[in-house]
Design a protein around this motif. Structure first.
Motif, PDB file in Angstrom:
ATOM      1  N   TYR A 199      18.932  -4.713  67.170  1.00 58.21           N
ATOM      2  CA  TYR A 199      19.897  -3.982  66.334  1.00 58.21           C
ATOM      3  C   TYR A 199      19.366  -3.854  64.906  1.00 58.21           C
ATOM      4  CZ  TYR A 199      23.228  -4.555  70.142  1.00 58.21           C
ATOM      5  OH  TYR A 199      23.844  -4.511  71.359  1.00 58.21           O
ATOM      6  N   THR A 200      18.710  -4.918  64.438  1.00 54.37           N
ATOM      7  CA  THR A 200      18.143  -4.902  63.088  1.00 54.37           C
ATOM      8  C   THR A 200      17.046  -3.855  62.980  1.00 54.37           C
ATOM      9  OG1 THR A 200      18.608  -7.264  62.863  1.00 54.37           O
ATOM     10  CG2 THR A 200      17.019  -6.305  61.329  1.00 54.37           C
ATOM     11  N   LEU A 201      16.136  -3.865  63.940  1.00 52.47           N
ATOM     12  CA  LEU A 201      15.053  -2.880  63.936  1.00 52.47           C
ATOM     13  C   LEU A 201      15.608  -1.467  64.042  1.00 52.47           C
ATOM     14  CD1 LEU A 201      12.468  -4.659  66.277  1.00 52.47           C
ATOM     15  CD2 LEU A 201      12.341  -4.413  63.794  1.00 52.47           C
ATOM     16  N   GLY A 202      16.649  -1.295  64.846  1.00 53.84           N
ATOM     17  CA  GLY A 202      17.262   0.027  64.985  1.00 53.84           C
ATOM     18  C   GLY A 202      17.883   0.507  63.688  1.00 53.84           C
ATOM     19  N   LEU A 203      18.545  -0.406  62.964  1.00 53.99           N
ATOM     20  CA  LEU A 203      19.142  -0.032  61.680  1.00 53.99           C
ATOM     21  C   LEU A 203      18.070   0.359  60.671  1.00 53.99           C
ATOM     22  CD1 LEU A 203      22.008  -2.577  60.927  1.00 53.99           C
ATOM     23  CD2 LEU A 203      22.210  -0.115  61.205  1.00 53.99           C
ATOM     24  N   ILE A 204      16.965  -0.388  60.649  1.00 53.09           N
ATOM     25  CA  ILE A 204      15.901  -0.103  59.689  1.00 53.09           C
ATOM     26  C   ILE A 204      15.183   1.186  60.046  1.00 53.09           C
ATOM     27  CG2 ILE A 204      13.702  -0.917  58.739  1.00 53.09           C
ATOM     28  CD1 ILE A 204      14.687  -3.772  59.184  1.00 53.09           C
ATOM     29  N   GLY A 205      14.904   1.367  61.321  1.00 50.53           N
ATOM     30  CA  GLY A 205      14.054   2.493  61.706  1.00 50.53           C
ATOM     31  C   GLY A 205      14.738   3.668  62.344  1.00 50.53           C
ATOM     32  N   GLY A 206      15.936   3.448  62.928  1.00 46.14           N
ATOM     33  CA  GLY A 206      16.514   4.498  63.752  1.00 46.14           C
ATOM     34  C   GLY A 206      17.351   5.516  63.032  1.00 46.14           C
ATOM     35  N   VAL A 207      18.198   5.084  62.091  1.00 45.22           N
ATOM     36  CA  VAL A 207      19.167   5.994  61.484  1.00 45.22           C
ATOM     37  C   VAL A 207      18.472   6.930  60.498  1.00 45.22           C
ATOM     38  CG1 VAL A 207      21.306   6.181  60.177  1.00 45.22           C
ATOM     39  CG2 VAL A 207      20.965   4.274  61.754  1.00 45.22           C
ATOM     40  N   GLY A 208      18.547   8.221  60.779  1.00 48.41           N
ATOM     41  CA  GLY A 208      17.922   9.200  59.893  1.00 48.41           C
ATOM     42  C   GLY A 208      16.420   9.328  60.092  1.00 48.41           C
ATOM     43  N   GLY A 209      15.880   8.706  61.134  1.00 54.28           N
ATOM     44  CA  GLY A 209      14.441   8.767  61.371  1.00 54.28           C
ATOM     45  C   GLY A 209      14.116   9.593  62.595  1.00 54.28           C
ATOM     46  N   THR A 210      13.860  10.872  62.413  1.00 50.93           N
ATOM     47  CA  THR A 210      13.552  11.757  63.525  1.00 50.93           C
ATOM     48  C   THR A 210      12.440  12.709  63.111  1.00 50.93           C
ATOM     49  OG1 THR A 210      15.072  13.524  62.864  1.00 50.93           O
ATOM     50  CG2 THR A 210      15.995  11.719  64.172  1.00 50.93           C
ATOM     51  N   ILE A 211      12.137  13.668  63.986  1.00 50.21           N
ATOM     52  CA  ILE A 211      11.129  14.675  63.682  1.00 50.21           C
ATOM     53  C   ILE A 211      11.490  15.463  62.413  1.00 50.21           C
ATOM     54  CG2 ILE A 211      12.216  16.442  65.130  1.00 50.21           C
ATOM     55  CD1 ILE A 211       9.401  17.444  65.825  1.00 50.21           C
ATOM     56  N   THR A 212      12.767  15.452  62.029  1.00 50.36           N
ATOM     57  CA  THR A 212      13.168  16.198  60.828  1.00 50.36           C
ATOM     58  C   THR A 212      12.561  15.605  59.563  1.00 50.36           C
ATOM     59  OG1 THR A 212      15.219  14.926  60.749  1.00 50.36           O
ATOM     60  CG2 THR A 212      15.297  17.077  61.813  1.00 50.36           C
ATOM     61  N   MET A 213      12.120  14.343  59.606  1.00 52.17           N
ATOM     62  CA  MET A 213      11.408  13.791  58.450  1.00 52.17           C
ATOM     63  C   MET A 213      10.100  14.545  58.248  1.00 52.17           C
ATOM     64  SD  MET A 213      12.140   9.728  58.588  1.00 52.17           S
ATOM     65  CE  MET A 213      11.810   9.586  56.850  1.00 52.17           C
TER      66      MET A 213
END
Length: 436
Positions: A199-213
């Protein structure tokens, strides 16, 4: 209208630095609105419901990591006058093969996901109306028509309105549940409760992190920022984007901690979890708050839909353009990237072909379960994209492809290395969780 750059006697864009100013903010708002989808909000809610405020620090670190990653993408575009795909292509043909497979397969499945996500809150708001498939098709067609007929300036204004709705609704709901301020600040101390690592890794890396970056640099050029004189402006814009994303994450953690943690309410994973939350809000605060939340849910989902329809189509148009052209040397570009080039790409056949690909073939998945092999391939390619982005930016921005003044310093290298390591771990975990 964006300020146009002056030119020197040789015809090259002048590099007189622009002062960073709030009046220029735009591409960052677009990338924030696109990157935070309904699934991200549910993942954050679930983290809050399981661990309360304990992982607040992870949301803050995630915000800093995304600022560093998007800044690197924007800096590449402005410092070199080249697009990100042009940079990838200079690293070897393997990047072209990877991106070609990824963008086609990802677009096919994402199209259905985005349309369904946008339809869910409409069905919840109008339960006696048409069903999910009808509204999914309608939202896809509206997104197609909007991006097809509008240029970047209109697109940016609409995205700003949608993120404004998202922001107001999410912060309002967080305020209604009355956050525990002391626990919030205590959550800024790095602690890993048992079972919280993923869950920690997901919060750091997942939210707002997609190809749109990766699309951020294309939106920067479309805005009219076309050379290094816009670097300060881009950096302010990027910080605003991910601080906004950070506020979303913190607000949803608060909702999860206050509304769900104490009562041990379980949410459905994925976008449908927000429907569950809407029902909890209705029981607690009444129908008005629940309906307002569903409007925010729609703004979150539909902004991601039109953001991808626009940004990834721009990337695809650039991919086709570079693929057709003979390979250029590291210092050579056919034309300086800027709003004219971006507008030409938006009128191009590849841009519109990819728009159609995102819209019509995915509609078939609304009736069919996603084929097993397709799910596996999509999951693997999707998991590998963020490590690919972080590590290739690290490579490009430490090489002679980037002018010396704008190469990575120790801080950028540290943050991109951290991002790369984080996304590799998330990639391995995501691949392990696939239904092999």
């Amino acid at each position: 209208m964006a300020e146009t750059s002056a030119t020197t006697g040789t015809g090259e864009p002048a590099s007189r630095p622009r002062q960073s100013s709030w009046k220029y903010i735009g591409p960052g708002i677009v990338v924030a609105a696109t990157g935070v989808g309904a699934g991200d909000l549910v993942a954050t809610l679930i983290a809050g419901s399981k661990f309360g405020y304990t992982l607040m620090w992870a949301a803050v670190i995630g915000c800093v990591v995304k600022i560093s990653l998007a800044e690197a993408a924007g800096r590449w575009h402005l410092a070199t006058g080249r697009t990100l795909f042009d940079g990838w292509r200079s690293l070897g043909p393997w990047t072209t093969v990877y991106f070609a497979v990824y963008v086609v397969l990802w677009g096919f499945i994402y199209g259905a996901t985005a349309m369904s996500s946008s339809a869910l809150p409409i069905v919840a708001l109008f339960p006696d109306g048409p069903g999910l498939k009808f509204w999914a098709i309608v939202t896809g067609l509206i997104g197609l028509a909007f991006v097809w007929f509008n240029r970047y300036a209109v697109f940016e204004k609409v995205m700003t309105v949608l993120i404004g709705i998202m922001f107001v609704v999410v912060v309002y709901v967080a305020a209604r549940v009355v956050p525990d301020v002391g626990a919030s600040f205590a959550g800024l101390l790095p602690v890993l409760p048992d079972g919280s690592l993923l869950y920690t890794l997901g919060l750091i890396g997942g939210v707002g992190g997609t190809i749109t970056m990766a699309a951020y640099g294309y939106w920067v050029n479309a805005k009219g920022w076309s050379n290094s004189s816009w670097m300060k402006v881009m950096r302010l814009d990027n910080r605003v984007a991910y601080i906004t994303t950070g506020i979303f994450v913190v607000a949803m953690l608060i909702v999860g901690a206050e509304l769900l943690h104490a009562s041990q309410v379980a949410l459905t994973s994925g976008d449908r979890g927000l429907i569950d939350l809407g029902k909890v809000l209705e029981d607690r605060f009444g129908a008005g708050t629940a309906k307002l939340f569903l409007v925010g849910f729609f703004a979150t989902s539909f902004s991601s839909l039109i953001g991808v329809w626009h940004g990834v189509s721009l990337m695809f148009a650039d991919f086709v353009e570079r693929f057709r052209a003979p390979a250029a040397g590291a210092a050579e570009t056919e034309e300086h990237e800027g709003p004219d080039v971006a507008e030409r790409r938006q009128r191009s056949l590849p841009f519109r072909a990819y728009l159609l690909w995102l819209t019509f073939p995915p509609m078939t998945l609304l009736w069919l379960d996603q084929p097993f092999g397709l799910v596996i391939a999509y999951g693997v390619l999707g998991a590998f994209f963020m490590p690919f982005l972080a590590l290739t930016l690290l490579w490009l921005l430490n090489s002679s492809r980037t002018p010396g003044e704008w190469r990575n310093g120790w801080l950028s290298n540290g943050m991109l290395s951290l991002a790369g390591l984080l996304f590799v771990v998330l990639c391995v975990q995501q691949v392990r969780e696939l239904p092999w």
